[in-house]
Design an enzyme around this catalytic site. Structure first.
Site, mmCIF file in Angstrom:
data_model
loop_
_atom_site.group_PDB
_atom_site.id
_atom_site.type_symbol
_atom_site.label_atom_id
_atom_site.label_comp_id
_atom_site.label_asym_id
_atom_site.label_seq_id
_atom_site.Cartn_x
_atom_site.Cartn_y
_atom_site.Cartn_z
ATOM 1 N N GLY A 230 20.583 11.435 28.463
ATOM 2 C CA GLY A 230 20.050 11.313 27.117
ATOM 3 C C GLY A 230 20.746 10.199 26.352
ATOM 4 O O GLY A 230 21.759 9.637 26.804
ATOM 5 N N SER B 169 26.650 3.826 27.607
ATOM 6 C CA SER B 169 26.145 4.260 28.911
ATOM 7 C C SER B 169 27.195 5.046 29.695
ATOM 8 O O SER B 169 28.339 4.598 29.846
ATOM 9 C CB SER B 169 25.715 3.035 29.728
ATOM 10 O OG SER B 169 25.241 3.411 31.001
ATOM 11 N N HIS C 192 10.325 12.067 33.238
ATOM 12 C CA HIS C 192 11.620 11.585 32.760
ATOM 13 C C HIS C 192 12.222 12.436 31.648
ATOM 14 O O HIS C 192 13.350 12.915 31.775
ATOM 15 C CB HIS C 192 11.485 10.131 32.292
ATOM 16 C CG HIS C 192 12.757 9.515 31.829
ATOM 17 N ND1 HIS C 192 13.890 9.444 32.622
ATOM 18 C CD2 HIS C 192 13.105 8.959 30.642
ATOM 19 C CE1 HIS C 192 14.868 8.858 31.942
ATOM 20 N NE2 HIS C 192 14.417 8.561 30.746
ATOM 21 N N SER D 107 23.684 2.250 26.044
ATOM 22 C CA SER D 107 22.813 3.090 26.863
ATOM 23 C C SER D 107 21.819 2.263 27.654
ATOM 24 O O SER D 107 21.323 1.231 27.189
ATOM 25 C CB SER D 107 22.046 4.060 25.961
ATOM 26 O OG SER D 107 20.981 4.674 26.669
ATOM 27 N N GLU E 10 18.956 2.900 28.091
ATOM 28 C CA GLU E 10 17.667 2.950 27.405
ATOM 29 C C GLU E 10 17.700 2.251 26.045
ATOM 30 O O GLU E 10 16.855 2.520 25.186
ATOM 31 C CB GLU E 10 17.225 4.403 27.216
ATOM 32 C CG GLU E 10 17.015 5.186 28.491
ATOM 33 C CD GLU E 10 15.816 4.724 29.309
ATOM 34 O OE1 GLU E 10 15.254 3.658 28.998
ATOM 35 O OE2 GLU E 10 15.467 5.434 30.264
#
Length: 213
Positions: free
Chosen positions: A28, A43, A156, A72, A74
Site C-alpha cells: 500500500g 518504497s 491489485h 513508493s 506507485e
C-alpha cells in the site's frame, strides 16, 4: 499544515491502516498534496518505523523535490490523480483482502447498500489491468476513477481519494466493508443492487439530511 505535519499525519494513517489489516507488510501507499507537489510514503519501508524525514516530496510531474528515500513504486499513480483532480488533497492505496478479491473479478463492485450509495454515489468502477508501478497502471486507474472517490485496480487493490488524509483512509475502510458485504451476499445467492437512479437519489437525499449543520 506544513510539510512536517503532513508527513506525521501520513505516517499515523499508514500505521492505522496496517494495524487494521487494510495493508499488509510494507504494501500500500499513502500521500497528501502539499505546496509544490505531494508527499508520499517511501518504497519498502516498515510503516511503524517511519520518521517524517523518510517521506519524500515530489512534484506533480513525479520528480523528487526533497528527501533521500526512494518514493513508493506507485508514485506515478498518485501524481496522475493529483494532476487530474485539483480537488483531491489525499490518496490512499490499499491491498485490503475483500476489496482486492473484488478487484480480481475485474468487474465494478455493485451498489448493494444505501450506505455505499451515500459514501461513493453508487457502484465502484474497476480499472483495466496493468503491471504494478507502471505508467499504464497510473493512466488506467486515474481514468477509471474519474470524478469519483474510489476505484478498484484489477488483480491489485483499491484506491480512495479525499479532501484530507482522514477522509481518504475512512473511505478505504468503508470500501473494504462494502466489498465484504458483496461476498457475503454472493455466498447466499447474490444481492439485488440498487439501480443507478436509486443510488443517486439516496446520495442526494443524505447530503441534505445527514450530519451537523
Amino acid at each position: 499544515m506544513n510539510d512536517v505535519e503532513i508527513r506525521k499525519e501520513i505516517i499515523e494513517t499508514a500505521v492505522d491502516m496496517y494495524r487494521s489489516g487494510l495493508v499488509q507488510g510494507t504494501g500500500g501507499n499513502f500521500s497528501s498534496r502539499c505546496e509544490g507537489g505531494f508527499i508520499i510514503t517511501p518504497s519498502g519501508m516498515v510503516y511503524e518505523l517511519l520518521a517524517p524525514g523518510d517521506l519524500p516530496k515530489l512534484s506533480l510531474g513525479g520528480e523528487i523535490l526533497e528527501g533521500s528515500r526512494t518514493p513508493s513504486i506507485e508514485s506515478a499513480l498518485h501524481a496522475a490523480v493529483y494532476r487530474m483532480r485539483p480537488d483531491v488533497r489525499a490518496v490512499a492505496h490499499t491491498h485490503s483482502p475483500y476489496a482486492t478479491a473484488a478487484a480480481s473479478l475485474r468487474l465494478p463492485l455493485p451498489c448493494l447498500t444505501d450506505n455505499q450509495a451515500v459514501t461513493f454515489g453508487g457502484e465502484i468502477p474497476v480499472a483495466q489491468y496493468a503491471p504494478i508501478g507502471t505508467p499504464e497502471l497510473a493512466r488506467n486507474a486515474a481514468a477509471a476513477l474519474g470524478s469519483g472517490a474510489a476505484v478498484l485496480m484489477a488483480n491489485h487493490g483499491a484506491l480512495c481519494v479525499g479532501e484530507n488524509m482522514r477522509q481518504a483512509a475512512e473511505r478505504c475502510a468503508m470500501l473494504e466493508t462494502f466489498a465484504k458485504i458483496f461476498f457475503i451476499a454472493a455466498s447466499a445467492g447474490g444481492g439485488k443492487a440498487l439501480a443507478k437512479e436509486e443510488a443517486e437519489r439516496e446520495a442526494a437525499d443524505m447530503a441534505l439530511r445527514y450530519g451537523q449543520r
